[in-house]
Write an enzyme that holds these catalytic residues in place. Structure first.
Site, mmCIF file in Angstrom:
data_model
loop_
_atom_site.group_PDB
_atom_site.id
_atom_site.type_symbol
_atom_site.label_atom_id
_atom_site.label_comp_id
_atom_site.label_asym_id
_atom_site.label_seq_id
_atom_site.Cartn_x
_atom_site.Cartn_y
_atom_site.Cartn_z
ATOM 1 N N TRP A 102 -7.088 -3.308 11.027
ATOM 2 C CA TRP A 102 -6.939 -4.732 10.704
ATOM 3 C C TRP A 102 -7.813 -5.583 11.611
ATOM 4 O O TRP A 102 -8.409 -6.561 11.163
ATOM 5 C CB TRP A 102 -5.474 -5.162 10.774
ATOM 6 C CG TRP A 102 -4.636 -4.489 9.726
ATOM 7 C CD1 TRP A 102 -3.599 -3.623 9.928
ATOM 8 C CD2 TRP A 102 -4.777 -4.609 8.287
ATOM 9 N NE1 TRP A 102 -3.097 -3.202 8.723
ATOM 10 C CE2 TRP A 102 -3.794 -3.789 7.702
ATOM 11 C CE3 TRP A 102 -5.639 -5.318 7.462
ATOM 12 C CZ2 TRP A 102 -3.642 -3.666 6.316
ATOM 13 C CZ3 TRP A 102 -5.496 -5.195 6.077
ATOM 14 C CH2 TRP A 102 -4.511 -4.380 5.529
ATOM 15 N N ASP A 172 -3.141 -11.972 15.269
ATOM 16 C CA ASP A 172 -2.616 -11.461 14.004
ATOM 17 C C ASP A 172 -1.348 -10.684 14.355
ATOM 18 O O ASP A 172 -1.417 -9.588 14.905
ATOM 19 C CB ASP A 172 -3.647 -10.538 13.342
ATOM 20 C CG ASP A 172 -3.089 -9.840 12.099
ATOM 21 O OD1 ASP A 172 -1.944 -10.120 11.708
ATOM 22 O OD2 ASP A 172 -3.828 -9.011 11.517
ATOM 23 N N LYS A 196 5.841 -7.765 6.147
ATOM 24 C CA LYS A 196 6.177 -6.651 7.029
ATOM 25 C C LYS A 196 7.571 -6.861 7.600
ATOM 26 O O LYS A 196 8.441 -6.028 7.461
ATOM 27 C CB LYS A 196 5.162 -6.526 8.167
ATOM 28 C CG LYS A 196 3.703 -6.475 7.722
ATOM 29 C CD LYS A 196 3.338 -5.184 7.019
ATOM 30 C CE LYS A 196 2.043 -5.239 6.232
ATOM 31 N NZ LYS A 196 0.851 -5.585 6.981
HETATM 32 C C1 LIG Z 1 -0.599 -5.738 6.579
HETATM 33 C C2 LIG Z 1 -1.466 -6.307 7.614
HETATM 34 C C3 LIG Z 1 -2.522 -7.167 7.290
HETATM 35 C C4 LIG Z 1 -2.906 -7.502 5.866
HETATM 36 O O1 LIG Z 1 -2.001 -8.372 5.319
HETATM 37 P P1 LIG Z 1 -2.218 -9.020 3.867
HETATM 38 O O2 LIG Z 1 -1.076 -9.982 3.828
HETATM 39 O O3 LIG Z 1 -2.118 -7.901 2.881
HETATM 40 O O4 LIG Z 1 -3.538 -9.676 3.838
HETATM 41 C C5 LIG Z 1 -3.249 -7.720 8.333
HETATM 42 N N1 LIG Z 1 -2.969 -7.435 9.609
HETATM 43 C C6 LIG Z 1 -1.954 -6.605 9.953
HETATM 44 C C7 LIG Z 1 -1.682 -6.334 11.402
HETATM 45 C C8 LIG Z 1 -1.170 -6.022 8.974
HETATM 46 O O5 LIG Z 1 -0.171 -5.205 9.309
#
Ligand SMILES: *Cc1c(COP(=O)(O)O)cnc(C)c1O
Length: 360
Positions: A102, A172, A196
């Protein structure tokens, strides 16, 4: 009712009381006579839902008045672009700490906007750990430092924020948001896709410091400019009404649990029990280095790929879902988000002990 043990990495398990509440209110929100799927986003009903979600988040995370809370669309993936578009000047440079797939994607988008300094990465070690403070090569003049607090695919986690001095910190936090208390004052911006740990897919939570908004250049597309969403309080266009409603219910549930300190202790206990089984006996092998281990996504291998296939088949036949590692890395991954009950962890541990006994 027969719910399985849901170890999905995202979208993922939600608290049963939240699902029951959604079911109970599905045909008619109390006093409204319509489901939440049918109301106007301009109605006072939705304004109340949105304001309550924001208030609860502010309380749970102690978000100070210096920071705005936004409910956006486009996932964490759109934040990979919005952050540099808003905050990486064309002649500037941003520091990225790259600890997994990511973070790599975030870098890819930032490079379309400006210069990126890879200020720390463990790619050469297949992202098995978080960089140590002494390994970071931070640029004191960087526009910001971006990091990924929990690496969903590789099963590693920053247990404390990187030390970045006065440079704005961007995170993030998609896969550990609301899993533990945070000091929001340390962050210029923090974002998380809800699916998540915070709710269903369809909404992304962004917390951004007000004074940082002054750096945003004019001329960005309206929807990509954070100031649009701040000014309109996440109601510039139609927001994901249902997703915001469910996030609100999850936040209410977390408050009823006693808040994030309580939730965080439960998460630590779940992870400790599972890692203890992985570390005992030599049959299972954790892929992350111990001091970098994630409390959210526990990644491990078995002695052979054939045994891993067998493990996945048998676990699935025994009521466990979502245990396959990400398609890019293989192996086994058990995601232990807030809503995953300790009972599910204990059931997995029993299954793992039996499996090791039969095949070890
Ligand atoms: C799942 C995830 C993403 C992507 O998320 P989307 O909502 O599908 O764009 C980005 N960063 C992390 C750390 C993730 O776990």
């Amino acid at each position: 009712m027969n719910r399985c043990h849901n170890f999905n990495a995202g979208p993922a398990v939600l608290p049963v009381p939240v699902l029951e509440r959604i079911r109970d209110e599905m045909l008619s929100l109390p006093g409204v006579g319509m489901s939440v799927l049918e109301i106007s986003h301009r109605s006072t009903t939705f304004e109340t839902i949105l304001a309550a979600a924001e208030d609860r988040l502010r309380r749970l995370l102690n978000v100070p008045d210096t920071h705005h809370i936004l409910f956006l669309q486009g996932g964490a993936s759109l934040q990979f672009s919005m952050v540099p578009l808003n905050f990486l000047p064309r002649d500037g440079s941003a520091d990225y700490l790259v600890t997994g797939s990511w973070s790599e994607k975030a870098v890819e988008e930032a490079r379309k906007v400006g210069r990126v300094n890879l200020a720390g990465t463990t790619k050469a070690e297949n992202y098995a750990r978080i960089p140590k403070p002494a390994e970071l090569r931070l640029d004191p003049t960087a526009a910001y430092v971006h990091f990924t607090s929990n690496n969903t695919i590789f099963g590693t986690q920053w247990h404390t924020e990187p030390e970045v001095g006065d440079v704005p910190l961007v995170c993030d936090a998609s896969s550990d948001f609301l899993s533990r208390p945070l000091d929001i004052r340390k962050y210029a911006l923090i974002y998380a896709g809800a699916q998540k740990n915070a709710g269903p897919a369809g909404v992304t939570i962004v917390i951004v410091r007000d004074d940082w908004l002054r750096r945003i250049p004019d001329g960005l597309p309206t929807m990509l400019d954070y100031r649009t969403h701040v000014k309109h309080r996440s109601l510039y266009n139609t927001p994901p009404v249902f997703a915001v409603y469910v996030v609100g219910l999850v936040l209410e549930y977390l408050e009823a649990q006693g808040g994030l300190a309580v939730v965080s202790a439960a998460n630590a206990e779940k992870a400790a029990r599972l890692y203890a089984v992985i570390d005992a006996g030599g049959f299972y092998r954790g892929t992350a280095e111990r001091d970098s281990r994630s409390l959210m996504n526990v990644c491990f291998r078995l002695p052979t790929p054939e045994l891993e296939q067998m493990f996945l088949q048998e676990s699935s036949a025994n009521g466990f879902a979502g245990l396959a590692g990400h398609r890019s890395v293989g192996g086994i991954r058990a995601s232990l988000y807030n809503a995953l009950p300790m009972d599910s962890v204990m059931a997995l541990i029993d299954f793992m002990r039996d499996f090791a006994r039969c095949h070890g």
